[in-house]
Design an enzyme around this catalytic site. Structure first.
Site, PDB file in Angstrom:
ATOM      1  N   LYS A 189      58.880  64.187  27.606  1.00 49.83           N
ATOM      2  CA  LYS A 189      59.463  65.329  28.771  1.00 49.83           C
ATOM      3  C   LYS A 189      59.612  64.724  30.091  1.00 49.83           C
ATOM      4  O   LYS A 189      60.545  65.098  30.715  1.00 49.83           O
ATOM      5  CB  LYS A 189      58.654  66.707  29.166  1.00 49.83           C
ATOM      6  CG  LYS A 189      57.275  66.428  29.681  1.00 49.83           C
ATOM      7  CD  LYS A 189      56.455  67.861  29.360  1.00 49.83           C
ATOM      8  CE  LYS A 189      55.072  67.576  29.721  1.00 49.83           C
ATOM      9  NZ  LYS A 189      54.497  66.678  30.722  1.00 49.83           N
ATOM     10  N   ARG A 206      49.123  72.935  34.445  1.00 48.42           N
ATOM     11  CA  ARG A 206      48.479  72.362  33.304  1.00 48.42           C
ATOM     12  C   ARG A 206      47.155  73.094  32.722  1.00 48.42           C
ATOM     13  O   ARG A 206      46.503  72.524  32.053  1.00 48.42           O
ATOM     14  CB  ARG A 206      48.113  70.957  33.326  1.00 48.42           C
ATOM     15  CG  ARG A 206      48.922  69.958  32.983  1.00 48.42           C
ATOM     16  CD  ARG A 206      48.961  68.390  33.605  1.00 48.42           C
ATOM     17  NE  ARG A 206      48.669  67.452  32.743  1.00 48.42           N
ATOM     18  CZ  ARG A 206      49.542  66.379  33.102  1.00 48.42           C
ATOM     19  NH1 ARG A 206      50.377  66.515  33.939  1.00 48.42           N
ATOM     20  NH2 ARG A 206      49.528  65.390  32.063  1.00 48.42           N
ATOM     21  N   ARG A 208      54.146  52.115  25.985  1.00 47.72           N
ATOM     22  CA  ARG A 208      54.947  52.544  27.138  1.00 47.72           C
ATOM     23  C   ARG A 208      54.761  51.571  28.132  1.00 47.72           C
ATOM     24  O   ARG A 208      53.646  51.217  28.556  1.00 47.72           O
ATOM     25  CB  ARG A 208      54.514  53.960  27.493  1.00 47.72           C
ATOM     26  CG  ARG A 208      55.407  54.363  28.969  1.00 47.72           C
ATOM     27  CD  ARG A 208      54.917  55.926  28.894  1.00 47.72           C
ATOM     28  NE  ARG A 208      53.742  56.458  29.065  1.00 47.72           N
ATOM     29  CZ  ARG A 208      53.418  57.756  29.118  1.00 47.72           C
ATOM     30  NH1 ARG A 208      54.417  58.737  28.995  1.00 47.72           N
ATOM     31  NH2 ARG A 208      52.291  58.276  29.487  1.00 47.72           N
ATOM     32  N   ARG A 251      42.965  62.231  27.112  1.00 45.23           N
ATOM     33  CA  ARG A 251      44.148  63.170  27.798  1.00 45.23           C
ATOM     34  C   ARG A 251      44.553  64.164  26.572  1.00 45.23           C
ATOM     35  O   ARG A 251      44.982  65.304  27.055  1.00 45.23           O
ATOM     36  CB  ARG A 251      45.359  62.412  28.103  1.00 45.23           C
ATOM     37  CG  ARG A 251      45.160  61.517  29.358  1.00 45.23           C
ATOM     38  CD  ARG A 251      45.770  60.365  29.658  1.00 45.23           C
ATOM     39  NE  ARG A 251      47.170  60.449  29.943  1.00 45.23           N
ATOM     40  CZ  ARG A 251      48.051  59.670  29.781  1.00 45.23           C
ATOM     41  NH1 ARG A 251      47.795  58.356  29.234  1.00 45.23           N
ATOM     42  NH2 ARG A 251      49.432  60.080  29.643  1.00 45.23           N
TER      43      ARG A 251
HETATM   44  P1  AMP Z   1      51.256  62.577  33.608  1.00 51.62           P
HETATM   45  O1  AMP Z   1      51.580  61.367  34.385  1.00 51.62           O
HETATM   46  O2  AMP Z   1      51.811  63.414  33.510  1.00 51.62           O
HETATM   47  O3  AMP Z   1      50.820  62.053  32.132  1.00 51.62           O
HETATM   48  O4  AMP Z   1      49.740  62.522  34.239  1.00 51.62           O
HETATM   49  C1  AMP Z   1      48.774  61.566  34.304  1.00 51.62           C
HETATM   50  C2  AMP Z   1      47.332  62.100  34.867  1.00 51.62           C
HETATM   51  O5  AMP Z   1      47.488  62.737  36.055  1.00 51.62           O
HETATM   52  C3  AMP Z   1      46.964  63.188  34.005  1.00 51.62           C
HETATM   53  O6  AMP Z   1      46.014  62.786  32.766  1.00 51.62           O
HETATM   54  C4  AMP Z   1      45.891  64.255  34.964  1.00 51.62           C
HETATM   55  O7  AMP Z   1      44.701  63.281  35.181  1.00 51.62           O
HETATM   56  C5  AMP Z   1      46.665  63.886  36.262  1.00 51.62           C
HETATM   57  N1  AMP Z   1      47.495  65.093  36.340  1.00 51.62           N
HETATM   58  C6  AMP Z   1      48.763  65.232  36.310  1.00 51.62           C
HETATM   59  N2  AMP Z   1      49.274  66.383  36.601  1.00 51.62           N
HETATM   60  C7  AMP Z   1      48.262  67.271  36.663  1.00 51.62           C
HETATM   61  C8  AMP Z   1      47.866  68.679  37.024  1.00 51.62           C
HETATM   62  N3  AMP Z   1      48.905  69.428  37.156  1.00 51.62           N
HETATM   63  N4  AMP Z   1      46.601  68.850  37.382  1.00 51.62           N
HETATM   64  C9  AMP Z   1      45.692  68.056  37.112  1.00 51.62           C
HETATM   65  N5  AMP Z   1      45.793  66.716  36.940  1.00 51.62           N
HETATM   66  C10 AMP Z   1      47.167  66.370  36.850  1.00 51.62           C
END
Ligand code: AMP
Length: 218
Positions: free
Chosen positions: A15, A90, A132, A176
């Protein structure tokens, strides 16, 4: 009418790549909470220090912190015609916070609010995560197996050394996924019940998924 688009899907479902493309297509800002939080960490701020403890463990950053970041970002001038929100909400609690923020920002104005769910076979995703890499300068995302850079280890666009996210290792990736299944996946039913959810098959090439995405957001 103002377009407000949010996206759901497990880690590494693609995404980020698609929503970045979509933001350019519509001319809206691409607001990605993961990147905003990583920028906060890089700035060395107190909030960044808090966020790092959670991100390194594959857990959700506390809602007071991420909610404040989102509220301030969505209030900015460049969001007035629409925004692409990637990675927020989330959890059900964050969905309620988003409702409140939208009320504060949009008032009684009608908006075109839609959620898109990227449906994908999660078995393949851990491999996708560990392969990645990304460019620290322009943000371009590569995959060593499916989209390698032309020159090993270097960004095709900027030529700088590619980096791997610290949380893109197998152990944190598994955490995650647990977080996703426990906290984020209930949002699928939540938005389905509100009649604002469209699902797309996110297995396929970037172009194939893009075609499917355009059909549900235009
Ligand atoms: P992502 O880059 O979307 O994979 O996010 C990396 C990490 O950032 C996640 O595993 C969470 O630890 C944190 N994170 C991202 N978005 C959120 C959110 N909306 N709420 C809480 N933690 C977030």
């Amino acid at each position: 009418m103002k377009k407000e688009l949010i996206f759901l899907g497990p880690p590494a479902c693609g995404k980020g790549t698609q929503t970045d493309k979509l933001a350019k297509y519509f001319g809206f800002p691409h607001i990605d909470t993961g990147s905003l939080l990583r920028a906060e960490i890089a700035s060395g701020s107190e909030n960044g220090k808090v966020a790092k403890q959670y991100i390194d463990k594959g857990l959700l950053v506390p809602v007071w912190l991420v909610g404040a970041i989102i509220k301030s970002r969505l209030s900015q001038e460049d969001c007035k015609n629409g925004f692409i929100l990637d990675g927020f909400p989330r959890s059900l609690e964050q969905a309620e916070i988003l409702e409140q923020i939208k009320k504060d920002i949009d008032g009684d104005n009608q908006v075109d609010f839609r959620a898109t769910y990227f449906e994908v076979d999660t078995e393949k995703l851990i491999t996708r995560i560990v392969n990645r890499r990304s460019c620290p300068k322009c943000g371009e995302i590569y995959n060593l197996k499916t989209k390698p850079p032309k020159t090993e280890g270097k960004c095709d666009i900027c030529g700088v050394e590619l980096t791997q996210r610290k949380d893109d290792n197998e152990e944190t990736a598994k955490a995650r996924f647990d977080t996703y299944f426990n906290e984020t996946s209930p949002l699928i039913d939540c938005y389905k019940n509100k009649n604002v959810l469209a699902s797309i098959d996110a297995d396929g090439t970037i172009d194939e998924v893009w075609e499917r995405l355009l059909k549900v957001v235009e």
